[in-house]
Write a protein that holds these residues in place. Structure first.
Motif, PDB file in Angstrom:
ATOM      1  N   LYS A   1      38.506   1.481  41.128  1.00 23.98           N
ATOM      2  CA  LYS A   1      38.568   2.192  42.319  1.00 23.98           C
ATOM      3  C   LYS A   1      39.989   3.069  42.396  1.00 23.98           C
ATOM      4  CE  LYS A   1      39.741  -0.039  45.861  1.00 23.98           C
ATOM      5  NZ  LYS A   1      40.088  -1.354  47.037  1.00 23.98           N
ATOM      6  N   THR A   2      41.062   2.636  41.872  1.00 24.73           N
ATOM      7  CA  THR A   2      42.248   3.328  42.018  1.00 24.73           C
ATOM      8  C   THR A   2      42.405   4.349  40.761  1.00 24.73           C
ATOM      9  OG1 THR A   2      43.513   1.837  41.103  1.00 24.73           O
ATOM     10  CG2 THR A   2      43.328   1.552  43.271  1.00 24.73           C
ATOM     11  N   GLY A   3      41.574   4.244  39.769  1.00 28.22           N
ATOM     12  CA  GLY A   3      41.666   4.995  38.761  1.00 28.22           C
ATOM     13  C   GLY A   3      42.719   4.791  37.669  1.00 28.22           C
ATOM     14  N   ALA A   4      43.260   3.394  38.082  1.00 24.76           N
ATOM     15  CA  ALA A   4      44.368   2.863  36.929  1.00 24.76           C
ATOM     16  C   ALA A   4      43.886   2.479  35.535  1.00 24.76           C
ATOM     17  CB  ALA A   4      45.138   1.476  37.526  1.00 24.76           C
ATOM     18  N   ILE A   5      42.486   2.187  35.769  1.00 21.80           N
ATOM     19  CA  ILE A   5      41.589   1.866  34.534  1.00 21.80           C
ATOM     20  C   ILE A   5      41.773   3.051  33.336  1.00 21.80           C
ATOM     21  CG2 ILE A   5      39.532   3.053  35.191  1.00 21.80           C
ATOM     22  CD1 ILE A   5      39.882  -0.362  33.224  1.00 21.80           C
ATOM     23  N   GLU A   6      42.159   4.353  33.663  1.00 23.55           N
ATOM     24  CA  GLU A   6      42.295   5.393  32.668  1.00 23.55           C
ATOM     25  C   GLU A   6      43.351   4.996  31.842  1.00 23.55           C
ATOM     26  OE1 GLU A   6      41.894   8.986  34.907  1.00 23.55           O
ATOM     27  OE2 GLU A   6      39.994   8.477  35.888  1.00 23.55           O
ATOM     28  N   ARG A   7      44.342   4.437  32.198  1.00 23.73           N
ATOM     29  CA  ARG A   7      45.296   4.103  31.417  1.00 23.73           C
ATOM     30  C   ARG A   7      45.822   2.829  30.882  1.00 23.73           C
ATOM     31  NH1 ARG A   7      51.114   4.154  34.992  1.00 23.73           N
ATOM     32  NH2 ARG A   7      50.537   2.601  36.250  1.00 23.73           N
ATOM     33  N   ALA A   8      44.699   1.925  31.378  1.00 19.87           N
ATOM     34  CA  ALA A   8      44.810   0.648  31.090  1.00 19.87           C
ATOM     35  C   ALA A   8      43.873  -0.155  30.048  1.00 19.87           C
ATOM     36  CB  ALA A   8      44.744  -0.100  32.365  1.00 19.87           C
ATOM     37  N   VAL A   9      44.134  -1.330  29.547  1.00 23.12           N
ATOM     38  CA  VAL A   9      43.161  -1.776  28.679  1.00 23.12           C
ATOM     39  C   VAL A   9      43.298  -3.237  29.273  1.00 23.12           C
ATOM     40  CG1 VAL A   9      42.773  -2.852  26.360  1.00 23.12           C
ATOM     41  CG2 VAL A   9      44.044  -0.859  26.778  1.00 23.12           C
ATOM     42  N   LEU A  10      41.899  -3.731  29.376  1.00 25.85           N
ATOM     43  CA  LEU A  10      42.182  -5.264  30.207  1.00 25.85           C
ATOM     44  C   LEU A  10      41.433  -6.328  29.494  1.00 25.85           C
ATOM     45  CD1 LEU A  10      42.134  -3.366  32.810  1.00 25.85           C
ATOM     46  CD2 LEU A  10      40.574  -4.528  34.129  1.00 25.85           C
ATOM     47  N   PHE A  11      41.812  -7.438  29.549  1.00 28.13           N
ATOM     48  CA  PHE A  11      41.357  -8.636  28.839  1.00 28.13           C
ATOM     49  C   PHE A  11      41.105  -9.536  29.948  1.00 28.13           C
ATOM     50  CE2 PHE A  11      43.623  -6.448  25.272  1.00 28.13           C
ATOM     51  CZ  PHE A  11      42.644  -6.592  24.297  1.00 28.13           C
ATOM     52  N   ILE A  12      39.733  -9.999  30.135  1.00 31.92           N
ATOM     53  CA  ILE A  12      39.342 -11.017  30.906  1.00 31.92           C
ATOM     54  C   ILE A  12      38.803 -12.296  30.353  1.00 31.92           C
ATOM     55  CG2 ILE A  12      37.972 -11.173  33.075  1.00 31.92           C
ATOM     56  CD1 ILE A  12      39.843  -9.148  33.602  1.00 31.92           C
ATOM     57  N   ASN A  13      39.632 -13.425  30.865  1.00 28.60           N
ATOM     58  CA  ASN A  13      39.232 -14.720  30.420  1.00 28.60           C
ATOM     59  C   ASN A  13      38.872 -15.712  31.656  1.00 28.60           C
ATOM     60  OD1 ASN A  13      40.653 -17.762  29.849  1.00 28.60           O
ATOM     61  ND2 ASN A  13      39.010 -17.260  28.365  1.00 28.60           N
ATOM     62  N   LEU A  14      37.546 -15.754  31.780  1.00 27.04           N
ATOM     63  CA  LEU A  14      37.216 -16.685  33.020  1.00 27.04           C
ATOM     64  C   LEU A  14      37.618 -18.160  32.885  1.00 27.04           C
ATOM     65  CD1 LEU A  14      33.849 -15.049  33.811  1.00 27.04           C
ATOM     66  CD2 LEU A  14      35.988 -14.475  34.940  1.00 27.04           C
ATOM     67  N   ALA A  15      37.736 -18.767  34.116  1.00 23.48           N
ATOM     68  CA  ALA A  15      37.903 -20.300  34.015  1.00 23.48           C
ATOM     69  C   ALA A  15      36.603 -21.081  33.329  1.00 23.48           C
ATOM     70  CB  ALA A  15      38.200 -20.874  35.196  1.00 23.48           C
ATOM     71  N   SER A  16      35.473 -20.538  33.369  1.00 23.23           N
ATOM     72  CA  SER A  16      34.447 -21.182  32.483  1.00 23.23           C
ATOM     73  C   SER A  16      34.455 -20.922  31.186  1.00 23.23           C
ATOM     74  CB  SER A  16      33.114 -20.786  33.303  1.00 23.23           C
ATOM     75  OG  SER A  16      33.072 -19.271  33.347  1.00 23.23           O
ATOM     76  N   ASP A  17      34.986 -20.112  30.487  1.00 30.04           N
ATOM     77  CA  ASP A  17      35.112 -19.769  28.971  1.00 30.04           C
ATOM     78  C   ASP A  17      35.907 -20.886  28.352  1.00 30.04           C
ATOM     79  OD1 ASP A  17      33.866 -17.349  29.677  1.00 30.04           O
ATOM     80  OD2 ASP A  17      35.754 -16.228  29.734  1.00 30.04           O
ATOM     81  N   PRO A  18      35.667 -20.949  27.116  1.00 33.57           N
ATOM     82  CA  PRO A  18      36.200 -22.129  26.413  1.00 33.57           C
ATOM     83  C   PRO A  18      38.016 -21.901  26.410  1.00 33.57           C
ATOM     84  CG  PRO A  18      34.444 -21.018  24.914  1.00 33.57           C
ATOM     85  CD  PRO A  18      34.757 -20.097  26.311  1.00 33.57           C
ATOM     86  N   SER A  19      38.287 -23.085  26.269  1.00 34.23           N
ATOM     87  CA  SER A  19      40.007 -22.938  26.306  1.00 34.23           C
ATOM     88  C   SER A  19      40.487 -22.436  25.345  1.00 34.23           C
ATOM     89  CB  SER A  19      40.450 -24.669  26.622  1.00 34.23           C
ATOM     90  OG  SER A  19      39.950 -25.199  27.641  1.00 34.23           O
TER      91      SER A  19
END
Length: 444
Positions: A185-203
């Motif tokens: 929404k803010t356009g910050a994604i254009e200069r960012a790299v995101l890594f997402i690990n959910l609580a349901s994912d393996p430890s």
């Protein structure tokens, strides 16, 4: 799962588990014995039979592909793209474990990073190459603060490339959706790299995700000459995963059940921040952790404080009073603040102003505590001025809203505006030439 009758297998080695149905799962070796290996399966062991299962050891550790167009992409904890975009064509594949920076090769941090948040920029400045954690608690708005820093941060007075690598560790689906939508929404994604690990994912993924983020950061910083800010939230979830894996390996527990090597393990992550002599790029870290029961002596914040250069502490009382960000500047500290501020970096009066604001706020808070015990009538007229100053400092300087991006000059001018309500003779920590230049002259 345990695999018997094996030879030449190493700790951390990747595996492929091929089921009878043809499904392929992946894992990593977390314990090696004589002719025996303990494998942590990323996708879980549900449905795996002990018969007709083939295990292939790949003779390599976890790697991630990198390329210049990795900026703007979103990955999961296994290093797979989840943003629906085109596949990334890697220029190279890097082992995520990397190496801490050789102390002899380090260059000293001395450039200011502007976060747009007065309580940080004005009172506890962040310096390029620094490790400055945020100590939070359950229910406090550290997620909003992390997203705000990610979209506002920049190297002050520099036109070099700037990127944010954001590692979300063990978060809920709602938090993941918040981070992704906020960045887009803010356009910050254009200069960012995101890594997402959910609580349901393996430890086991939670142990990999900060290292993946730092591997990408090292590529951007030291091969593409970018200034990279790495934000990792929540490191407490990382430590809990480390505790869980340690228990699975039947290791002797240390303090509060955490493995005895927790300090060493955290240092292999935090010490990957910094600057290298002869390199233009840099890595700055903001690890965020929630203190169990708001306890600063808990092993996670305690050991983090030993390794890093200060801490920003969020206060539950401020949050209840709707002060955002709820940063308590009195126990907060940036040990490298003096290296990144001053003439030519921020402004010549920054250090003196910081010290004066800290003193005036602390004196006002102390006078408040005295008034609670013996009554306001016992306070001197000067004490009352400092009490009023402390209230205004919290409501005007610290509190600024989730979408307010203040320049460092805005923060300094606001500090002078508040100090101008105090008698000039009380400004004992500011040089006379700065009082002459700024006192009662920046009020708008």
């Amino acid at each position: 799962m345990f695999v018997e009758d094996i030879n030449g297998v190493a700790y951390g080695e990747l595996t492929e588990i091929i089921l009878e149905s043809g499904e392929t799962r992946h894992g990593t070796v977390i314990e090696v014995g004589e002719g025996l290996a303990l494998v942590q399966v990323f996708e879980g062991t549900r449905g795996i039979s002990t018969e007709n299962v083939k295990v292939k050891f790949l003779a390599k550790g976890v790697e991630i592909g990198v390329a210049p167009d990795i900026v703007g992409r979103i990955f999961n904890g296994s290093g797979e793209l989840i943003d629906g975009g085109p596949p990334l064509i890697p220029k190279k594949r890097l082992n995520i474990h990397g190496h801490p920076i050789n102390p002899y090769a380090r260059d000293y941090p001395d450039e200011f990073i502007q976060t747009g948040i007065s309580a940080i920029d004005g009172m506890n400045p962040l310096v390029r190459g620094q490790k400055l954690p945020i100590f939070s608690g359950s229910g406090l708005p550290h997620s909003a603060l992390a997203a705000q820093i990610a979209r506002q941060a920049k190297v002050f007075k520099s036109n070099d490339g700037f990127a944010v690598v954001f590692a979300a560790i063990g978060i809920t689906f709602d938090e993941a959706d918040y981070f992704i939508s906020e960045f887009k929404k803010t356009g910050a994604i254009e200069r960012a790299v995101l890594f997402i690990n959910l609580a349901s994912d393996p430890s086991i993924e939670r142990l990999s995700i900060p290292r993946m983020a730092l591997t990408v950061a090292e590529y951007l910083a030291f091969e593409l000459d970018m200034h990279v800010l790495v934000i990792m939230s929540d490191m407490s979830n990382y430590c809990e995963a480390l505790k869980e894996i340690s228990a699975a390996r039947k290791e002797v527990p240390g303090r509060r059940g955490y493995p005895g090597y927790l300090y060493t393990d955290l240092s292999t992550i935090y010490e990957r921040a910094g600057r290298i002599k002869g390199k233009r790029g840099s890595i700055t870290q903001i690890p965020i952790l929630t203190m169990p029961e708001d306890d600063k002596t808990h092993p996670i914040p305690d050991l983090t404080g030993y390794i890093t250069e200060g801490q920003i502490i969020l206060d539950r009382g401020f949050n209840s009073a709707e002060i955002y960000p709820p940063i308590d500047v009195l126990p907060s500290l940036s040990r490298l603040k003096d290296k990144g501020i001053g003439e030519g970096k921020t402004r010549e009066d920054h250090a003196d102003l910081l010290n004066q604001l800290y003193y005036a706020y602390a004196r006002g808070k102390n006078a408040k505590e005295i008034a609670v015990v013996i009554g306001e009538s016992a306070l001197s007229p000067e004490d009352i001025l400092f009490v009023n100053f402390s209230d205004r400092f919290e409501n005007e300087f610290i509190c600024q809203g989730r979408d307010v991006n203040r320049t460092v000059e805005d923060s300094l001018n606001l500090g002078w505006k508040l100090l101008s309500e105090l008698p000039k003779k009380e400004l004992k920590r500011v040089r006379p030439e700065y009082i002459e230049k700024y006192y009662q002259k920046v009020i708008k």
